[in-house]
Design an enzyme around this catalytic site. Sequence first.
Site, PDB file in Angstrom:
ATOM      1  N   ASP A  40       0.935  -1.224   0.001  1.00 20.61           N
ATOM      2  CA  ASP A  40      -0.155  -0.052  -0.054  1.00 20.61           C
ATOM      3  C   ASP A  40       0.845   1.310  -0.080  1.00 20.61           C
ATOM      4  O   ASP A  40       1.823   1.424   0.626  1.00 20.61           O
ATOM      5  CB  ASP A  40      -0.707   0.121   1.285  1.00 20.61           C
ATOM      6  CG  ASP A  40      -1.987  -1.021   1.175  1.00 20.61           C
ATOM      7  OD1 ASP A  40      -2.291  -1.561   0.161  1.00 20.61           O
ATOM      8  OD2 ASP A  40      -2.676  -1.324   2.264  1.00 20.61           O
ATOM      9  N   LYS A  62      -1.435   6.104  -5.036  1.00 18.77           N
ATOM     10  CA  LYS A  62      -2.597   7.010  -4.536  1.00 18.77           C
ATOM     11  C   LYS A  62      -3.258   7.319  -5.804  1.00 18.77           C
ATOM     12  O   LYS A  62      -3.009   7.801  -7.069  1.00 18.77           O
ATOM     13  CB  LYS A  62      -2.067   8.231  -3.965  1.00 18.77           C
ATOM     14  CG  LYS A  62      -3.156   9.059  -3.455  1.00 18.77           C
ATOM     15  CD  LYS A  62      -2.512  10.454  -2.671  1.00 18.77           C
ATOM     16  CE  LYS A  62      -3.725  11.123  -1.970  1.00 18.77           C
ATOM     17  NZ  LYS A  62      -3.087  12.242  -1.302  1.00 18.77           N
ATOM     18  N   MET A 173     -10.761   6.113   8.001  1.00 16.79           N
ATOM     19  CA  MET A 173     -10.825   6.842   6.560  1.00 16.79           C
ATOM     20  C   MET A 173     -11.921   7.936   6.594  1.00 16.79           C
ATOM     21  O   MET A 173     -12.442   7.907   5.462  1.00 16.79           O
ATOM     22  CB  MET A 173     -10.970   5.758   5.518  1.00 16.79           C
ATOM     23  CG  MET A 173      -9.889   4.853   5.642  1.00 16.79           C
ATOM     24  SD  MET A 173     -10.089   3.317   4.363  1.00 16.79           S
ATOM     25  CE  MET A 173     -11.313   2.492   5.404  1.00 16.79           C
TER      26      MET A 173
END
Length: 243
Positions: A40, A62, A173
């Site tokens: 990630d 991203k 998030m």
Amino acid sequence: MESSRKSCTVYIVGSGPGNKGLLTVMGYKVLKKAEVLIYDYLIPNEIIDIALPSCIKIPHQKGETVDQRQKKFEEAVLNYCETKKVIVRLQIGDPFLFGRGDEEIKFLRKNRIKFRVIPGITSAIGVPTYAGLPVTSRGVSSSVTIINGHPLKEGEINWEALKNVGGTIVIMMGISNSEKISSELIKNGFDPATPVCVISNGTTQYQRVVITDLINMPYEIKKNKISSPGVIIVGKVVQEFMT
């Protein structure tokens, strides 16, 4: 673990909330022997650098969609599973809490590729704990509810039910969606003065902590220029331990 005719093992590893020291010993050992590393973009370089220089590193970028990330994972595994023995898929936090671990092991099972899951400390618990904020406390909160603050589908969160559950709410998030979160909780019965703690870049040297209340949360996030990754904690424990 699944039986397989291929020589490789794919390790689905949780890297923890960001601090290198909070990576598990087992996760560290697997990273050290990784021949291929799929990871990630939020994972700090100091964790990625545990892998040997010879390791083939494949980062998620991203802005990639969940489908693009899944496709990248599948293609990488199929490309290297015949020639490499250790493939590591490294995820932020824990791979089974709002990660993609479930989709990934479905693919591995379908293709009869051996795998092993190595848990990581989830940011939902690790980040507030590191800041000195317990999400449960005797006499204050006897339960904790963890929700995705950036759900994939409208209506995925039952905001009304959250009021009836009580206890502490941890929102992951949710920094970029703070206005909607604040509005929905208040609309569904939460006191606008409910204490809130916002922690960004938790457990790292860039950690920032903001204490506010539900109605002012979006304003404080903007005023203090709080950015993702972040965790939002809502409930009495914030007032008890952080003020």
